[in-house]
Motif scaffolding. Structure first.
Motif, PDB file in Angstrom:
ATOM      1  N   ASP A   1      -7.476 -42.878  44.184  1.00  0.00           N
ATOM      2  CA  ASP A   1      -6.314 -42.018  43.979  1.00  0.00           C
ATOM      3  C   ASP A   1      -5.781 -42.158  42.558  1.00  0.00           C
ATOM      4  O   ASP A   1      -5.719 -43.256  42.007  1.00  0.00           O
ATOM      5  N   THR A   2      -5.352 -41.042  41.990  1.00  0.00           N
ATOM      6  CA  THR A   2      -4.743 -41.068  40.662  1.00  0.00           C
ATOM      7  C   THR A   2      -3.753 -39.922  40.541  1.00  0.00           C
ATOM      8  O   THR A   2      -3.806 -38.951  41.309  1.00  0.00           O
ATOM      9  N   ASP A   3      -2.844 -40.052  39.599  1.00  0.00           N
ATOM     10  CA  ASP A   3      -1.943 -38.948  39.283  1.00  0.00           C
ATOM     11  C   ASP A   3      -2.556 -38.114  38.172  1.00  0.00           C
ATOM     12  O   ASP A   3      -3.100 -37.052  38.398  1.00  0.00           O
TER      13      ASP A   3
ATOM     14  N   ALA B   1      -6.449 -47.501  41.838  1.00  0.00           N
ATOM     15  CA  ALA B   1      -5.409 -46.496  41.678  1.00  0.00           C
ATOM     16  C   ALA B   1      -5.190 -46.158  40.212  1.00  0.00           C
ATOM     17  O   ALA B   1      -5.252 -47.030  39.341  1.00  0.00           O
ATOM     18  N   GLY B   2      -4.943 -44.892  39.953  1.00  0.00           N
ATOM     19  CA  GLY B   2      -4.637 -44.450  38.601  1.00  0.00           C
ATOM     20  C   GLY B   2      -3.148 -44.449  38.332  1.00  0.00           C
ATOM     21  O   GLY B   2      -2.337 -44.291  39.240  1.00  0.00           O
ATOM     22  N   ASN B   3      -2.766 -44.649  37.091  1.00  0.00           N
ATOM     23  CA  ASN B   3      -1.375 -44.586  36.636  1.00  0.00           C
ATOM     24  C   ASN B   3      -0.499 -45.715  37.171  1.00  0.00           C
ATOM     25  O   ASN B   3       0.726 -45.678  36.995  1.00  0.00           O
TER      26      ASN B   3
ATOM     27  N   ARG C   1      -8.139 -38.836  54.656  1.00  0.00           N
ATOM     28  CA  ARG C   1      -8.868 -37.569  54.560  1.00  0.00           C
ATOM     29  C   ARG C   1      -8.515 -36.801  53.291  1.00  0.00           C
ATOM     30  O   ARG C   1      -8.562 -35.579  53.242  1.00  0.00           O
ATOM     31  N   TRP C   2      -8.148 -37.522  52.262  1.00  0.00           N
ATOM     32  CA  TRP C   2      -7.805 -36.896  50.988  1.00  0.00           C
ATOM     33  C   TRP C   2      -7.993 -37.917  49.875  1.00  0.00           C
ATOM     34  O   TRP C   2      -8.013 -39.117  50.097  1.00  0.00           O
ATOM     35  N   ILE C   3      -8.140 -37.396  48.668  1.00  0.00           N
ATOM     36  CA  ILE C   3      -8.090 -38.206  47.448  1.00  0.00           C
ATOM     37  C   ILE C   3      -7.042 -37.563  46.548  1.00  0.00           C
ATOM     38  O   ILE C   3      -7.047 -36.340  46.348  1.00  0.00           O
ATOM     39  N   LYS C   4      -6.145 -38.364  46.014  1.00  0.00           N
ATOM     40  CA  LYS C   4      -5.078 -37.834  45.176  1.00  0.00           C
ATOM     41  C   LYS C   4      -5.585 -37.615  43.760  1.00  0.00           C
ATOM     42  O   LYS C   4      -6.142 -38.517  43.134  1.00  0.00           O
ATOM     43  N   ASP C   5      -5.398 -36.398  43.254  1.00  0.00           N
ATOM     44  CA  ASP C   5      -5.831 -36.038  41.909  1.00  0.00           C
ATOM     45  C   ASP C   5      -4.811 -35.072  41.325  1.00  0.00           C
ATOM     46  O   ASP C   5      -4.459 -34.065  41.951  1.00  0.00           O
TER      47      ASP C   5
END
Length: 515
Positions: free
Chosen positions: A432-434, A404-406, A492-496
């Motif tokens: 996932d990351t912000d 995970a980012g952030n 079904r997603w990657i957070k960016d």
């Protein structure tokens, strides 16, 4: 309860949250001085984009005063905030000490306290929350004719059988009470929900009392500047569930269990404990326990309060999942399911999306496992499982992972430390990351690799990373290869950049490539 400006002010005052009510240049202690103070709000929200006529807006988090501009024209009736925002609106403002706590209380009242119409089960711990929640829901559904809802980090279920992907482990309070109301309207009598440390850190479950709470385990996780600065803070947040429950189910092997027992005693909360043993139960043991039924540890015997439930064999792989199954049995029993009820066996065929999903290509001796493992402990358990099931074949193991980012910076080193002396290759990739760049996260993880015998690759595109790992695994048709793809499961997603970007899903990518 119909929520109005008057009743909202009274509720917030009751909980010592209300400072004053501001309307233009006038400041009051109660709402009686204002026109239409008893008019019910038509809606409540924390997002100015969803304002409709008659809306109460709660300004929480990184709310900017200019967000209020233009909201009166769209129907803003009043706002709740931690500071005076009257320079941006002429509507009344309820000024509070803590907007997040206020939101939880007001949401419960607006939706007429649906939690009072449900038996609410809360499950916390570092590992196993999701699997235990699914197992518990399966038992309660079997016992109660399909009337158990679920809030989990994977899916939410509001009617006992329809599952939709979730965004948070524990929903924002407003969303949680809205979904509880929908669940009650759907005929649900029980709710099983995961309770994260952040749920208490940011007051998502403020004011909510769990009929049954489970504390499974604790180990370092979520330690970062924007989550928990220390393990002590992480554990302290999780411990709050004990003060906010009527019955506690506790893992006997949990670290700091003495402190947790003291918490329960201080709040006069009855405790039942569960534990897994290496041999049949003898002497003083927790009321709920299990032990291996065979040498392969592919089946266990369970006992609750002296009642032998017989042999349990799970469709979900991993010996560690028997501890989650045992926890679910203990929780269900605490929630009213008799120890000898057939419903206890409903967890036998329960699968959890994205957990221990195995795919094989028999022509090339390749096995791929998709799992949500995302920290030191979960990666250790996953590799222990591989060692037990495939160790005699001397497999070549590849781990496809990001982090995970952030947040949860400690996970990056933890994943590497858990795996580097037990695998042949790392493939670091996007998770996932912000705002933190994927490249920086992967570089950080690669920097923790100290074993020069393990190969390291970085392929940011997640689909390409999985493809590379499987291509290399299938190139050698003689040797057994195990490819572990962790962290995303069936999402079904990657957070960016704070947005959910569509993604095929680890399970779908692996299944497609191994067909």
């Amino acid at each position: 309860m119909t929520l109005s400006l008057n009743s909202a002010a009274a509720l917030l005052s009751e909980h010592n949250l209300l400072r004053e009510i501001i309307h233009g240049d006038d400041w009051y202690r109660d709402a009686a001085h204002l026109d239409n103070a008893d008019s019910p709000f038509a809606a409540i929200t924390y997002d100015t984009r969803t304002i409709v006529p008659g809306t109460l807006l709660v300004c929480k988090g990184r709310f900017k005063p200019e967000f209020l501009d233009g909201t009166e024209e769209r129907g803003l009736a009043a706002y709740v905030a931690e500071t005076d925002l009257s320079s941006h609106t002429g509507k009344p403002g309820l000024i509070v000490n803590d907007a997040r706590k206020a939101l939880s209380l007001l949401a419960a009242a607006f939706y007429d306290h649906p939690e009072r119409e449900l038996t609410v089960v809360g499950i916390t711990g570092t590992k196993g929350k999701t699997t235990t929640a699914y197992f518990t829901q399966a038992i309660l559904n079997a016992y109660g004719n399909g009337r158990c809802a679920l809030f989990s980090s994977v899916d939410n279920c509001l009617d006992g059988h329809t599952y939709t992907e979730s965004d948070l482990t524990t929903p924002e309070s407003l969303d949680a009470f809205r979904m509880m109301r929908e669940a009650v309207d759907n005929g649900m009598t029980h709710l099983v929900m995961e309770v994260s440390s952040q749920a208490y850190k940011v007051s998502r479950v403020y004011g909510l009392t769990f009929d049954v709470a489970a504390f499974l385990n604790i180990s370092p996780d979520h330690i970062s500047p924007i989550e928990h600065p220390t393990l002590e803070d992480y554990l302290y947040c999780k411990r709050q569930i004990i003060a906010n429950c009527r019955t506690l189910v506790l893992g006997s092997e949990c670290r700091h269990i003495g402190l947790l027992r003291e918490d329960a005693a201080a709040h006069q909360v009855p405790v039942s404990e569960f534990s897994v043993f290496d041999s049949p139960v003898q002497g003083e043991r927790p009321a709920t326990c299990a032990w291996p039924a065979d040498e392969t540890h592919r089946a266990y015997r369970l006992q609750v309060n002296g009642t032998d439930l017989g042999e349990f064999s799970l469709d979900l792989d991993g010996d560690f999942n028997y501890k989650n199954a045992l926890a679910a049995v203990a929780i269900a029993h605490a929630a009213g399911v008799p120890a000898d009820a057939e419903a206890m066996h409903a967890l036998t065929h329960t699968k959890v999306p994205g957990r221990m999903m195995q795919y094989r290509n028999g022509r090339t001796n390749t096995v791929a496992i998709v799992d949500y493992a995302h920290n030191y402990d979960s990666v250790v358990k996953l590799l222990d499982y591989v060692a037990v099931r495939y160790g005699e074949r001397n497999p070549r193991i590849t781990l496809v992972a990001g982090s995970a980012g952030n947040k949860a910076i400690d996970r990056r080193e933890g994943i590497v430390k858990a795996a580097q002396d037990r695998i042949s290759r790392f493939v670091f990739t996007a998770e996932d990351t912000d705002t933190e760049p994927y490249e920086d996260i992967c570089r950080d993880m690669a920097g923790h690799v100290t074993n020069t015998d393990v190969a390291v690759s970085t392929i940011i595109d997640r689909t390409q990373a999985i493809t590379s790992a499987l291509d290399e695994a299938q190139a050698d048709t003689e040797r057994t290869d195990v490819v572990l793809v962790i962290g995303k499961g069936h999402e079904r997603w990657i957070k960016d950049l704070n947005k959910h970007v569509p993604y095929e899903g680890d399970d779908c990518v692996v299944e497609r490539l191994l067909q």
